[in-house]
Design an enzyme around this catalytic site. Structure first.
Site, PDB file in Angstrom:
ATOM      1  N   HIS A 185      45.461  51.485  46.368  1.00 20.47           N
ATOM      2  CA  HIS A 185      45.471  52.749  45.628  1.00 20.47           C
ATOM      3  C   HIS A 185      45.966  53.892  46.524  1.00 20.47           C
ATOM      4  O   HIS A 185      46.505  54.880  46.034  1.00 20.47           O
ATOM      5  CB  HIS A 185      44.071  53.069  45.086  1.00 20.47           C
ATOM      6  CG  HIS A 185      43.658  52.170  43.957  1.00 20.47           C
ATOM      7  ND1 HIS A 185      44.173  52.304  42.692  1.00 20.47           N
ATOM      8  CD2 HIS A 185      42.809  51.110  43.912  1.00 20.47           C
ATOM      9  CE1 HIS A 185      43.642  51.370  41.909  1.00 20.47           C
ATOM     10  NE2 HIS A 185      42.814  50.629  42.625  1.00 20.47           N
ATOM     11  N   ASP A 192      44.573  50.180  37.921  1.00 23.28           N
ATOM     12  CA  ASP A 192      43.384  49.560  37.348  1.00 23.28           C
ATOM     13  C   ASP A 192      43.514  49.548  35.834  1.00 23.28           C
ATOM     14  O   ASP A 192      43.758  50.584  35.209  1.00 23.28           O
ATOM     15  CB  ASP A 192      42.127  50.335  37.772  1.00 23.28           C
ATOM     16  CG  ASP A 192      41.830  50.158  39.259  1.00 23.28           C
ATOM     17  OD1 ASP A 192      42.197  49.103  39.813  1.00 23.28           O
ATOM     18  OD2 ASP A 192      41.235  51.078  39.850  1.00 23.28           O
ATOM     19  N   TYR A 220      35.688  38.582  41.025  1.00 30.49           N
ATOM     20  CA  TYR A 220      35.929  39.138  42.365  1.00 30.49           C
ATOM     21  C   TYR A 220      35.059  40.383  42.492  1.00 30.49           C
ATOM     22  O   TYR A 220      34.988  41.187  41.557  1.00 30.49           O
ATOM     23  CB  TYR A 220      37.411  39.493  42.549  1.00 30.49           C
ATOM     24  CG  TYR A 220      37.743  40.013  43.933  1.00 30.49           C
ATOM     25  CD1 TYR A 220      37.911  39.131  45.000  1.00 30.49           C
ATOM     26  CD2 TYR A 220      37.856  41.376  44.171  1.00 30.49           C
ATOM     27  CE1 TYR A 220      38.196  39.605  46.270  1.00 30.49           C
ATOM     28  CE2 TYR A 220      38.140  41.859  45.440  1.00 30.49           C
ATOM     29  CZ  TYR A 220      38.306  40.971  46.490  1.00 30.49           C
ATOM     30  OH  TYR A 220      38.584  41.437  47.754  1.00 30.49           O
ATOM     31  N   HIS A 223      35.005  43.846  40.446  1.00 26.27           N
ATOM     32  CA  HIS A 223      36.100  43.831  39.477  1.00 26.27           C
ATOM     33  C   HIS A 223      35.752  43.151  38.157  1.00 26.27           C
ATOM     34  O   HIS A 223      36.626  42.638  37.460  1.00 26.27           O
ATOM     35  CB  HIS A 223      37.353  43.194  40.103  1.00 26.27           C
ATOM     36  CG  HIS A 223      37.992  44.064  41.142  1.00 26.27           C
ATOM     37  ND1 HIS A 223      37.424  44.289  42.371  1.00 26.27           N
ATOM     38  CD2 HIS A 223      39.126  44.808  41.107  1.00 26.27           C
ATOM     39  CE1 HIS A 223      38.194  45.121  43.064  1.00 26.27           C
ATOM     40  NE2 HIS A 223      39.229  45.454  42.331  1.00 26.27           N
ATOM     41  N   ASP A 225      34.667  44.821  35.695  1.00 27.16           N
ATOM     42  CA  ASP A 225      34.901  45.787  34.610  1.00 27.16           C
ATOM     43  C   ASP A 225      36.328  46.318  34.584  1.00 27.16           C
ATOM     44  O   ASP A 225      36.630  47.298  33.908  1.00 27.16           O
ATOM     45  CB  ASP A 225      33.912  46.953  34.711  1.00 27.16           C
ATOM     46  CG  ASP A 225      34.065  47.716  36.031  1.00 27.16           C
ATOM     47  OD1 ASP A 225      34.850  47.277  36.907  1.00 27.16           O
ATOM     48  OD2 ASP A 225      33.398  48.751  36.178  1.00 27.16           O
ATOM     49  N   HIS A 226      37.226  45.699  35.329  1.00 27.72           N
ATOM     50  CA  HIS A 226      38.638  46.068  35.244  1.00 27.72           C
ATOM     51  C   HIS A 226      39.489  45.009  35.922  1.00 27.72           C
ATOM     52  O   HIS A 226      38.963  44.146  36.627  1.00 27.72           O
ATOM     53  CB  HIS A 226      38.908  47.456  35.853  1.00 27.72           C
ATOM     54  CG  HIS A 226      38.753  47.518  37.353  1.00 27.72           C
ATOM     55  ND1 HIS A 226      37.528  47.529  37.991  1.00 27.72           N
ATOM     56  CD2 HIS A 226      39.669  47.581  38.345  1.00 27.72           C
ATOM     57  CE1 HIS A 226      37.698  47.609  39.306  1.00 27.72           C
ATOM     58  NE2 HIS A 226      38.998  47.629  39.550  1.00 27.72           N
ATOM     59  N   HIS A 228      42.661  44.820  38.528  1.00 24.57           N
ATOM     60  CA  HIS A 228      43.428  45.622  39.490  1.00 24.57           C
ATOM     61  C   HIS A 228      44.714  44.859  39.819  1.00 24.57           C
ATOM     62  O   HIS A 228      44.670  43.695  40.200  1.00 24.57           O
ATOM     63  CB  HIS A 228      42.545  45.823  40.732  1.00 24.57           C
ATOM     64  CG  HIS A 228      43.259  46.253  41.978  1.00 24.57           C
ATOM     65  ND1 HIS A 228      43.120  47.511  42.529  1.00 24.57           N
ATOM     66  CD2 HIS A 228      44.095  45.569  42.816  1.00 24.57           C
ATOM     67  CE1 HIS A 228      43.844  47.589  43.644  1.00 24.57           C
ATOM     68  NE2 HIS A 228      44.450  46.428  43.836  1.00 24.57           N
TER      69      HIS A 228
HETATM   70 ZN   LIG Z   1      41.936  48.968  41.904  1.00 22.71          ZN
END
Ligand SMILES: [Zn+2]
Length: 244
Positions: A185, A192, A220, A223, A225-226, A228
């Site tokens: 990021h 995301d 992972y 992660h 909830d999204h 990446h």
């Molecule tokens: Zn991310």
């Protein structure tokens, strides 16, 4: 798009007024608010126009691939152009000519972002892309490439909207959300994604085909909830709950 039409009309008028021997060609005169290609590009070509093409077909490297954005039209670029052409039902010869450029003009806004993604979406940290691990210009350029990869992924998944929850972070923004110290990021290329109508696992699986060397998703750490997706050197995919 509007500016392109105006430019075509102006070019046609200019051609009619100035030349009796060489009628203006709509193919040659086609111009775009972001970027206009002025020659057909195939294997062996090199230059900034090749690099601009590579950015826009970066989402078509094949599974696990990452297209080099080096301005050299080699076999990888030919394969990516071919996949792009197939995706949009164009003659798939791996040579970028008028039809391919016309589709790219249709797919890009005047700020060069693909029509379904925007710089604002990929940066909810600040307005000038400063304070990351690269220059603001580089962070923004990296985000642009990720947007073109997402545009390819979106099209491959039936043109349904992809939910973007964030992208670029300055060091301050990254620290505020507890991001990893070397998080992509900070480079602008990480995005995301929310579940959207596709669901996390479908997004994570599909991302493998569109040039994302880094994919992190459910299973992972941090992660669930999204999803990446990002660029990186070497490949790192981990979404164990999705079998990745
Ligand atoms: Zn991310």
């Amino acid at each position: 798009m509007k500016s392109r039409l105006v430019a075509v009309l102006l070019a046609l008028l200019a051609g009619a007024a100035l030349s009796f021997t060489a009628p203006a060609s709509a193919d040659v005169a086609a111009a775009d608010g972001c970027y206009t290609w002025n020659r057909t590009l195939g294997e062996g070509a090199s230059g900034e126009d090749v690099r601009q093409l590579q950015i826009r077909v970066a989402g078509y490297p094949g599974e696990g691939g990452v297209l080099a954005l080096d301005g050299q039209f080699g076999p990888g670029t030919k394969a990516a152009v071919t996949r792009f052409q197939q995706a949009y039902g164009l003659g798939a010869d791996g040579v970028a000519g008028a039809q391919t450029f016309a589709k790219l003009y249709e797919l890009q806004d005047d700020d060069c972002t693909p029509v379904n993604f925007s710089y604002g979406e990929l940066n909810n940290c600040n307005s000038d892309w400063s304070g990351g691990n690269v220059s603001a210009a580089q962070a923004k350029a990296n985000a642009l490439v990720s947007m073109w990869k997402l545009q390819a992924m979106r099209h491959a998944m039936g043109d349904r909207p992809i939910v973007v929850n964030g992208g670029f972070r300055s060091v301050a923004c990254n620290n505020a959300v507890g991001g990893a110290p070397a998080s992509r990021h900070l480079y602008g290329d990480a995005v995301d994604l929310g579940a959207g109508s596709q669901g996390f696992c479908a997004l994570a699986r599909q991302a493998r085909h569109h040039g994302f060397a880094e994919i992190l998703g459910p299973g992972y750490e941090g992660h669930d909830d999204h999803v990446h997706v990002a660029h990186r050197s070497g490949q790192f995919w981990s979404a164990p709950s999705c079998g990745i």
